[in-house]
Design a protein around this motif. Structure first.
Motif, PDB file in Angstrom:
ATOM      1  N   ARG A 176      18.486  50.226  28.136  1.00  0.00           N
ATOM      2  CA  ARG A 176      18.425  50.627  29.436  1.00  0.00           C
ATOM      3  C   ARG A 176      19.333  51.979  28.913  1.00  0.00           C
ATOM      4  O   ARG A 176      20.351  52.138  27.678  1.00  0.00           O
ATOM      5  CB  ARG A 176      19.344  49.650  29.888  1.00  0.00           C
ATOM      6  CG  ARG A 176      19.009  48.722  30.996  1.00  0.00           C
ATOM      7  CD  ARG A 176      19.925  47.764  32.060  1.00  0.00           C
ATOM      8  NE  ARG A 176      19.295  46.918  32.682  1.00  0.00           N
ATOM      9  CZ  ARG A 176      19.768  45.229  32.240  1.00  0.00           C
ATOM     10  NH1 ARG A 176      20.201  45.498  31.609  1.00  0.00           N
ATOM     11  NH2 ARG A 176      19.191  44.501  32.694  1.00  0.00           N
ATOM     12  N   PRO A 177      19.580  52.756  29.957  1.00  0.00           N
ATOM     13  CA  PRO A 177      20.320  54.001  29.039  1.00  0.00           C
ATOM     14  C   PRO A 177      22.128  53.484  29.024  1.00  0.00           C
ATOM     15  O   PRO A 177      22.372  53.122  30.298  1.00  0.00           O
ATOM     16  CB  PRO A 177      20.518  55.474  30.409  1.00  0.00           C
ATOM     17  CG  PRO A 177      19.087  54.672  31.113  1.00  0.00           C
ATOM     18  CD  PRO A 177      18.923  53.529  30.770  1.00  0.00           C
ATOM     19  N   ALA A 227      29.923  57.283  20.110  1.00  0.00           N
ATOM     20  CA  ALA A 227      29.585  56.661  18.937  1.00  0.00           C
ATOM     21  C   ALA A 227      29.164  56.628  18.111  1.00  0.00           C
ATOM     22  O   ALA A 227      28.424  57.499  18.073  1.00  0.00           O
ATOM     23  CB  ALA A 227      28.456  55.694  20.776  1.00  0.00           C
ATOM     24  N   GLU A 228      29.082  55.849  17.109  1.00  0.00           N
ATOM     25  CA  GLU A 228      28.388  56.017  15.723  1.00  0.00           C
ATOM     26  C   GLU A 228      27.417  54.699  15.082  1.00  0.00           C
ATOM     27  O   GLU A 228      27.260  53.030  15.951  1.00  0.00           O
ATOM     28  CB  GLU A 228      29.140  56.028  14.834  1.00  0.00           C
ATOM     29  CG  GLU A 228      29.042  56.147  13.641  1.00  0.00           C
ATOM     30  CD  GLU A 228      30.690  55.560  12.428  1.00  0.00           C
ATOM     31  OE1 GLU A 228      30.093  56.333  11.482  1.00  0.00           O
ATOM     32  OE2 GLU A 228      31.671  56.310  13.162  1.00  0.00           O
ATOM     33  N   PHE A 229      26.514  54.917  14.367  1.00  0.00           N
ATOM     34  CA  PHE A 229      25.476  53.116  14.285  1.00  0.00           C
ATOM     35  C   PHE A 229      24.254  53.878  12.941  1.00  0.00           C
ATOM     36  O   PHE A 229      24.609  55.421  12.462  1.00  0.00           O
ATOM     37  CB  PHE A 229      23.874  54.054  15.280  1.00  0.00           C
ATOM     38  CG  PHE A 229      24.520  53.918  16.592  1.00  0.00           C
ATOM     39  CD1 PHE A 229      23.616  52.433  17.308  1.00  0.00           C
ATOM     40  CD2 PHE A 229      24.431  54.691  17.609  1.00  0.00           C
ATOM     41  CE1 PHE A 229      24.182  52.466  18.509  1.00  0.00           C
ATOM     42  CE2 PHE A 229      24.651  54.654  19.630  1.00  0.00           C
ATOM     43  CZ  PHE A 229      24.443  53.157  19.378  1.00  0.00           C
ATOM     44  N   PHE A 230      24.572  52.898  12.608  1.00  0.00           N
ATOM     45  CA  PHE A 230      23.821  52.593  10.787  1.00  0.00           C
ATOM     46  C   PHE A 230      22.995  51.554  10.765  1.00  0.00           C
ATOM     47  O   PHE A 230      23.143  50.321  11.298  1.00  0.00           O
ATOM     48  CB  PHE A 230      25.060  52.194   9.651  1.00  0.00           C
ATOM     49  CG  PHE A 230      23.950  52.582   8.512  1.00  0.00           C
ATOM     50  CD1 PHE A 230      24.269  53.684   8.041  1.00  0.00           C
ATOM     51  CD2 PHE A 230      24.244  51.520   7.685  1.00  0.00           C
ATOM     52  CE1 PHE A 230      23.147  53.805   6.809  1.00  0.00           C
ATOM     53  CE2 PHE A 230      23.113  51.108   7.325  1.00  0.00           C
ATOM     54  CZ  PHE A 230      22.920  52.456   6.336  1.00  0.00           C
ATOM     55  N   VAL A 256      15.846  55.849  19.760  1.00  0.00           N
ATOM     56  CA  VAL A 256      16.152  56.937  20.207  1.00  0.00           C
ATOM     57  C   VAL A 256      15.832  57.520  20.898  1.00  0.00           C
ATOM     58  O   VAL A 256      15.589  58.991  20.342  1.00  0.00           O
ATOM     59  CB  VAL A 256      17.709  56.696  19.823  1.00  0.00           C
ATOM     60  CG1 VAL A 256      19.133  57.302  20.614  1.00  0.00           C
ATOM     61  CG2 VAL A 256      18.550  55.908  18.675  1.00  0.00           C
ATOM     62  N   ASP A 257      15.755  57.470  22.521  1.00  0.00           N
ATOM     63  CA  ASP A 257      14.929  58.424  23.359  1.00  0.00           C
ATOM     64  C   ASP A 257      13.609  59.339  22.695  1.00  0.00           C
ATOM     65  O   ASP A 257      13.796  60.359  22.541  1.00  0.00           O
ATOM     66  CB  ASP A 257      16.291  59.276  23.638  1.00  0.00           C
ATOM     67  CG  ASP A 257      17.881  59.405  24.085  1.00  0.00           C
ATOM     68  OD1 ASP A 257      17.426  58.241  24.635  1.00  0.00           O
ATOM     69  OD2 ASP A 257      18.699  59.840  24.100  1.00  0.00           O
ATOM     70  N   PRO A 281      28.199  62.527  20.300  1.00  0.00           N
ATOM     71  CA  PRO A 281      29.753  62.540  20.930  1.00  0.00           C
ATOM     72  C   PRO A 281      30.108  61.598  21.896  1.00  0.00           C
ATOM     73  O   PRO A 281      29.448  61.336  22.794  1.00  0.00           O
ATOM     74  CB  PRO A 281      29.311  64.625  21.148  1.00  0.00           C
ATOM     75  CG  PRO A 281      27.582  64.143  21.564  1.00  0.00           C
ATOM     76  CD  PRO A 281      26.984  63.057  20.410  1.00  0.00           C
ATOM     77  N   PRO A 282      31.929  62.343  21.758  1.00  0.00           N
ATOM     78  CA  PRO A 282      32.459  62.049  23.576  1.00  0.00           C
ATOM     79  C   PRO A 282      31.068  62.072  25.049  1.00  0.00           C
ATOM     80  O   PRO A 282      30.441  63.480  24.849  1.00  0.00           O
ATOM     81  CB  PRO A 282      33.258  62.907  23.405  1.00  0.00           C
ATOM     82  CG  PRO A 282      33.928  62.399  22.178  1.00  0.00           C
ATOM     83  CD  PRO A 282      32.677  63.016  21.307  1.00  0.00           C
ATOM     84  N   GLY A 283      31.017  60.994  25.006  1.00  0.00           N
ATOM     85  CA  GLY A 283      30.459  61.847  26.776  1.00  0.00           C
ATOM     86  C   GLY A 283      28.561  61.494  26.319  1.00  0.00           C
ATOM     87  O   GLY A 283      28.042  61.572  27.691  1.00  0.00           O
ATOM     88  N   GLY A 284      28.302  61.259  25.366  1.00  0.00           N
ATOM     89  CA  GLY A 284      26.948  60.982  25.112  1.00  0.00           C
ATOM     90  C   GLY A 284      26.454  59.567  25.279  1.00  0.00           C
ATOM     91  O   GLY A 284      27.023  59.193  25.299  1.00  0.00           O
ATOM     92  N   GLY A 285      24.631  59.645  25.363  1.00  0.00           N
ATOM     93  CA  GLY A 285      24.409  58.432  25.940  1.00  0.00           C
ATOM     94  C   GLY A 285      23.224  58.518  25.212  1.00  0.00           C
ATOM     95  O   GLY A 285      23.049  59.845  24.789  1.00  0.00           O
ATOM     96  N   ALA A 286      22.573  57.083  25.384  1.00  0.00           N
ATOM     97  CA  ALA A 286      20.588  57.554  24.415  1.00  0.00           C
ATOM     98  C   ALA A 286      20.277  55.992  25.292  1.00  0.00           C
ATOM     99  O   ALA A 286      20.630  54.824  25.717  1.00  0.00           O
ATOM    100  CB  ALA A 286      21.018  56.834  23.100  1.00  0.00           C
TER     101      ALA A 286
END
Length: 193
Positions: A137-138, A145-148, A156-157, A170-175
Motif C-alpha cells: 500500500r502507499p 526513509a532510506e532503503f538498501f 518502487v512506484d 526525503p522528509p514527507g516522501g512516500g512510495a
C-alpha cells in the motif's frame, strides 16, 4: 588502505564526513585503528568482518557509538554497508545483532515480516522481508526513509530495482513498495527531517 575499497553512496563533507558507503575488504585485509567521533553503523552483506569485539558474518548488524574505537579486518573478505558520523551524542551503547536470528522477526500485514534492529527518538532501523508477488500500500515517512536492497528485487512506484540498490526518500516522501521475487531490505526512518 591496501585491500580496502569504498563506494560512496552519500557524503556530506571532506574525508572525515557524514557518509553512507559500501566498503569491500579483500581477504586478509585490515584498516588502521581509528575512532568514530559521531558513531558508526554497519550491516555485513557478505563474508566476515572482524574487530577486537568479535567476528561478524553476513547478516550481522553493528552500532558503535560516538567516541568508539576499533581496528577492523577481514580474514575471508567482507562487504559492508556502513554509515559514519550519523549518531547523536545521546547514543552511548554498542549494539550487535544477528539479523538471521528467527527470534528477531515478526509478521506484519500483507505477508511482510520485520526485524527491529534499533529504535530511538532520532531513528528507527529494521530489516524488512517482502514475499514474492508482494504489492504494498502507499506509505509515507514524515522524516524520510532510506532503503538498501540486500536480496531479491524491489519495485518502487513502477521502477524495478535489483539487489545492491540504495534508495533515499526525503522528509514527507512516500512510495508504494512491491516485489516480484521477494525482497530483504534494510530500512531506516525518522532520521532525515
Amino acid at each position: 588502505m591496501a585491500g580496502v575499497e569504498r563506494r560512496m553512496l552519500e557524503r556530506d563533507g571532506g574525508e572525515v564526513a557524514r557518509a553512507t558507503s559500501l566498503v569491500r575488504y579483500a581477504p586478509g585485509s585490515s584498516f588502521s585503528p581509528h575512532s568514530h567521533g559521531a558513531g558508526e553503523e554497519f550491516l555485513v552483506l557478505d563474508g566476515v568482518f572482524s574487530d577486537e569485539t568479535g567476528d561478524f558474518p553476513a547478516g550481522s548488524y553493528v552500532r558503535n557509538p560516538p567516541g568508539s574505537r576499533h581496528t577492523p579486518s577481514s580474514g575471508p573478505g567482507a562487504v559492508i554497508l556502513v554509515k559514519l558520523r550519523q549518531m547523536p551524542q545521546e547514543e552511548t551503547s554498542s549494539l550487535r545483532l544477528d539479523t538471521r536470528d528467527p527470534a528477531l522477526w515478526h509478521d506484519l500485514d500483507l505477508g511482510r515480516q520485520e526485524a527491529l534492529l534499533f529504535d530511538a527518538p532520532w531513528e528507527r532501523v529494521v530489516m524488512l522481508r517482502l514475499p514474492p508477488n508482494h504489492v504494498g500500500r502507499p506509505e509515507f515517512w514524515r522524516h524520510g526513509a532510506e532503503f538498501f536492497l540486500v536480496e531479491g528485487d524491489l519495485v518502487v512506484d513502477d521502477t524495478l530495482h535489483r539487489a545492491g540498490t540504495w534508495l533515499r526518500l526525503p522528509p514527507g516522501g512516500g512510495a508504494t513498495l512491491a516485489s516480484n521475487i521477494g525482497a530483504l531490505l534494510y530500512r531506516k526512518t525518522g532520521h532525515l527531517g
